[in-house]
Scaffold this motif. Structure first.
Motif, PDB file in Angstrom:
ATOM      1  N   PHE A  25      29.506  46.468  36.003  1.00 18.95           N
ATOM      2  CA  PHE A  25      29.689  47.661  36.819  1.00 18.95           C
ATOM      3  C   PHE A  25      28.811  47.560  38.063  1.00 18.95           C
ATOM      4  O   PHE A  25      27.619  47.330  37.958  1.00 18.95           O
ATOM      5  CB  PHE A  25      29.295  48.913  36.023  1.00 18.95           C
ATOM      6  CG  PHE A  25      30.030  49.036  34.718  1.00 18.95           C
ATOM      7  CD1 PHE A  25      31.336  49.472  34.685  1.00 18.95           C
ATOM      8  CD2 PHE A  25      29.410  48.696  33.530  1.00 18.95           C
ATOM      9  CE1 PHE A  25      32.020  49.579  33.491  1.00 18.95           C
ATOM     10  CE2 PHE A  25      30.078  48.801  32.334  1.00 18.95           C
ATOM     11  CZ  PHE A  25      31.382  49.242  32.305  1.00 18.95           C
ATOM     12  N   THR A  26      29.429  47.726  39.224  1.00 16.02           N
ATOM     13  CA  THR A  26      28.672  47.767  40.468  1.00 16.02           C
ATOM     14  C   THR A  26      28.779  49.181  41.025  1.00 16.02           C
ATOM     15  O   THR A  26      29.407  50.049  40.420  1.00 16.02           O
ATOM     16  CB  THR A  26      29.213  46.762  41.493  1.00 16.02           C
ATOM     17  OG1 THR A  26      30.547  47.146  41.859  1.00 16.02           O
ATOM     18  CG2 THR A  26      29.228  45.348  40.935  1.00 16.02           C
ATOM     19  N   ASN A  27      28.193  49.402  42.184  1.00 19.58           N
ATOM     20  CA  ASN A  27      28.285  50.718  42.805  1.00 19.58           C
ATOM     21  C   ASN A  27      29.695  51.027  43.299  1.00 19.58           C
ATOM     22  O   ASN A  27      30.024  52.180  43.542  1.00 19.58           O
ATOM     23  CB  ASN A  27      27.308  50.816  43.975  1.00 19.58           C
ATOM     24  CG  ASN A  27      25.881  50.875  43.509  1.00 19.58           C
ATOM     25  OD1 ASN A  27      25.598  51.244  42.378  1.00 19.58           O
ATOM     26  ND2 ASN A  27      24.960  50.492  44.380  1.00 19.58           N
ATOM     27  N   ASN A  28      30.523  49.993  43.463  1.00 18.83           N
ATOM     28  CA  ASN A  28      31.863  50.201  44.007  1.00 18.83           C
ATOM     29  C   ASN A  28      32.997  49.843  43.056  1.00 18.83           C
ATOM     30  O   ASN A  28      34.095  50.358  43.218  1.00 18.83           O
ATOM     31  CB  ASN A  28      32.043  49.385  45.286  1.00 18.83           C
ATOM     32  CG  ASN A  28      31.128  49.835  46.389  1.00 18.83           C
ATOM     33  OD1 ASN A  28      30.864  51.027  46.516  1.00 18.83           O
ATOM     34  ND2 ASN A  28      30.615  48.912  47.167  1.00 18.83           N
ATOM     35  N   PHE A  29      32.771  48.962  42.085  1.00 19.46           N
ATOM     36  CA  PHE A  29      33.875  48.450  41.280  1.00 19.46           C
ATOM     37  C   PHE A  29      33.500  48.338  39.806  1.00 19.46           C
ATOM     38  O   PHE A  29      32.336  48.296  39.448  1.00 19.46           O
ATOM     39  CB  PHE A  29      34.320  47.073  41.785  1.00 19.46           C
ATOM     40  CG  PHE A  29      34.776  47.080  43.208  1.00 19.46           C
ATOM     41  CD1 PHE A  29      35.982  47.663  43.563  1.00 19.46           C
ATOM     42  CD2 PHE A  29      34.007  46.526  44.199  1.00 19.46           C
ATOM     43  CE1 PHE A  29      36.405  47.687  44.873  1.00 19.46           C
ATOM     44  CE2 PHE A  29      34.417  46.539  45.517  1.00 19.46           C
ATOM     45  CZ  PHE A  29      35.626  47.119  45.853  1.00 19.46           C
ATOM     46  N   VAL A  30      34.559  48.261  38.971  1.00 22.03           N
ATOM     47  CA  VAL A  30      34.431  48.049  37.531  1.00 22.03           C
ATOM     48  C   VAL A  30      35.171  46.756  37.203  1.00 22.03           C
ATOM     49  O   VAL A  30      36.314  46.573  37.622  1.00 22.03           O
ATOM     50  CB  VAL A  30      35.063  49.217  36.743  1.00 22.03           C
ATOM     51  CG1 VAL A  30      35.008  48.953  35.256  1.00 22.03           C
ATOM     52  CG2 VAL A  30      34.385  50.520  37.087  1.00 22.03           C
ATOM     53  N   THR A  31      34.531  45.855  36.468  1.00 19.26           N
ATOM     54  CA  THR A  31      35.148  44.598  36.079  1.00 19.26           C
ATOM     55  C   THR A  31      34.936  44.372  34.593  1.00 19.26           C
ATOM     56  O   THR A  31      33.835  44.593  34.085  1.00 19.26           O
ATOM     57  CB  THR A  31      34.528  43.422  36.858  1.00 19.26           C
ATOM     58  OG1 THR A  31      34.637  43.680  38.247  1.00 19.26           O
ATOM     59  CG2 THR A  31      35.217  42.116  36.531  1.00 19.26           C
ATOM     60  N   ALA A  32      35.995  43.936  33.906  1.00 15.98           N
ATOM     61  CA  ALA A  32      35.890  43.601  32.486  1.00 15.98           C
ATOM     62  C   ALA A  32      36.630  42.287  32.274  1.00 15.98           C
ATOM     63  O   ALA A  32      37.713  42.077  32.815  1.00 15.98           O
ATOM     64  CB  ALA A  32      36.502  44.691  31.620  1.00 15.98           C
ATOM     65  N   GLN A  33      36.026  41.406  31.499  1.00 13.54           N
ATOM     66  CA  GLN A  33      36.670  40.123  31.222  1.00 13.54           C
ATOM     67  C   GLN A  33      36.412  39.712  29.781  1.00 13.54           C
ATOM     68  O   GLN A  33      35.392  40.063  29.202  1.00 13.54           O
ATOM     69  CB  GLN A  33      36.194  39.052  32.184  1.00 13.54           C
ATOM     70  CG  GLN A  33      34.715  38.797  32.188  1.00 13.54           C
ATOM     71  CD  GLN A  33      34.322  37.848  33.303  1.00 13.54           C
ATOM     72  OE1 GLN A  33      35.135  37.468  34.128  1.00 13.54           O
ATOM     73  NE2 GLN A  33      33.067  37.471  33.334  1.00 13.54           N
ATOM     74  N   VAL A  34      37.362  38.981  29.228  1.00 12.88           N
ATOM     75  CA  VAL A  34      37.251  38.466  27.869  1.00 12.88           C
ATOM     76  C   VAL A  34      37.089  36.958  27.972  1.00 12.88           C
ATOM     77  O   VAL A  34      37.897  36.278  28.592  1.00 12.88           O
ATOM     78  CB  VAL A  34      38.489  38.840  27.028  1.00 12.88           C
ATOM     79  CG1 VAL A  34      38.429  38.188  25.666  1.00 12.88           C
ATOM     80  CG2 VAL A  34      38.588  40.343  26.897  1.00 12.88           C
ATOM     81  N   ILE A  35      36.022  36.464  27.351  1.00 11.53           N
ATOM     82  CA  ILE A  35      35.685  35.044  27.432  1.00 11.53           C
ATOM     83  C   ILE A  35      35.995  34.379  26.113  1.00 11.53           C
ATOM     84  O   ILE A  35      35.618  34.880  25.048  1.00 11.53           O
ATOM     85  CB  ILE A  35      34.196  34.884  27.797  1.00 11.53           C
ATOM     86  CG1 ILE A  35      33.943  35.521  29.160  1.00 11.53           C
ATOM     87  CG2 ILE A  35      33.790  33.408  27.794  1.00 11.53           C
ATOM     88  CD1 ILE A  35      32.503  35.600  29.538  1.00 11.53           C
ATOM     89  N   HIS A  36      36.686  33.242  26.172  1.00 11.56           N
ATOM     90  CA  HIS A  36      36.934  32.423  24.982  1.00 11.56           C
ATOM     91  C   HIS A  36      35.688  31.579  24.759  1.00 11.56           C
ATOM     92  O   HIS A  36      35.402  30.654  25.516  1.00 11.56           O
ATOM     93  CB  HIS A  36      38.172  31.558  25.186  1.00 11.56           C
ATOM     94  CG  HIS A  36      38.531  30.759  23.980  1.00 11.56           C
ATOM     95  ND1 HIS A  36      38.462  29.392  23.966  1.00 11.56           N
ATOM     96  CD2 HIS A  36      38.938  31.143  22.755  1.00 11.56           C
ATOM     97  CE1 HIS A  36      38.832  28.958  22.776  1.00 11.56           C
ATOM     98  NE2 HIS A  36      39.119  30.007  22.022  1.00 11.56           N
ATOM     99  N   THR A  37      34.929  31.918  23.726  1.00  7.27           N
ATOM    100  CA  THR A  37      33.608  31.334  23.537  1.00  7.27           C
ATOM    101  C   THR A  37      33.618  29.829  23.272  1.00  7.27           C
ATOM    102  O   THR A  37      32.814  29.116  23.881  1.00  7.27           O
ATOM    103  CB  THR A  37      32.881  32.060  22.393  1.00  7.27           C
ATOM    104  OG1 THR A  37      32.984  33.463  22.615  1.00  7.27           O
ATOM    105  CG2 THR A  37      31.428  31.691  22.352  1.00  7.27           C
ATOM    106  N   PRO A  38      34.473  29.300  22.393  1.00  4.90           N
ATOM    107  CA  PRO A  38      34.402  27.849  22.152  1.00  4.90           C
ATOM    108  C   PRO A  38      34.652  26.987  23.376  1.00  4.90           C
ATOM    109  O   PRO A  38      34.033  25.945  23.546  1.00  4.90           O
ATOM    110  CB  PRO A  38      35.478  27.613  21.089  1.00  4.90           C
ATOM    111  CG  PRO A  38      35.602  28.915  20.395  1.00  4.90           C
ATOM    112  CD  PRO A  38      35.377  29.953  21.442  1.00  4.90           C
ATOM    113  N   SER A  39      35.545  27.416  24.270  1.00  2.00           N
ATOM    114  CA  SER A  39      35.817  26.607  25.453  1.00  2.00           C
ATOM    115  C   SER A  39      35.077  27.112  26.691  1.00  2.00           C
ATOM    116  O   SER A  39      35.154  26.490  27.743  1.00  2.00           O
ATOM    117  CB  SER A  39      37.318  26.583  25.741  1.00  2.00           C
ATOM    118  OG  SER A  39      37.762  27.876  26.068  1.00  2.00           O
TER     119      SER A  39
END
Length: 114
Positions: A25-39
């Motif tokens: 979270f920044t002052n201007n935007f919201v970002t969400a991501q899903v990371i594949h941990t093994p790779s």
């Protein structure tokens, strides 16, 4: 020359959660991501910076924007065949406000939490 991502040993990868949700979270935007941990690659992501979403949002940084990002990310995860994720919150994040909006809308979209 393209350098491939480092491969982790099988003894380590069997203890890792396969998909991890990270939110920023920044002052201007919201970002969400899903990371594949093994790779160590990004499996899916959604952000309020996307041009498709901006006309439908009043603000790109409030709780309503976070809920919309969670819903969109949930739809993209189910489209890619990822039914469950685990949540990784940084030290300063608590289950309140924008974080709660993203997680609740992700669960409402049909994604399970591990």
């Amino acid at each position: 020359m393209v350098i491939p991502a480092p491969a982790r040993a099988p003894a380590i990868t069997k203890f890792l959660k396969p998909y991890v949700l990270k939110m920023h979270f920044t002052n201007n935007f919201v970002t969400a991501q899903v990371i594949h941990t093994p790779s160590a690659t990004i499996a899916c992501a959604a952000s309020s910076q996307e041009k498709i979403l901006r006309p439908s949002m009043e603000s790109t940084r409030d709780v309503a924007a976070a809920a919309k990002i969670g819903k969109l990310l949930g739809e993209r995860l189910l489209f890619r065949g990822i039914p469950a994720v685990s949540v990784s919150m940084s030290r300063d994040q608590t289950y309140h406000g924008k974080v709660k909006a993203v997680i609740d809308s992700l669960m409402a979209a049909g994604v399970k939490l591990l």
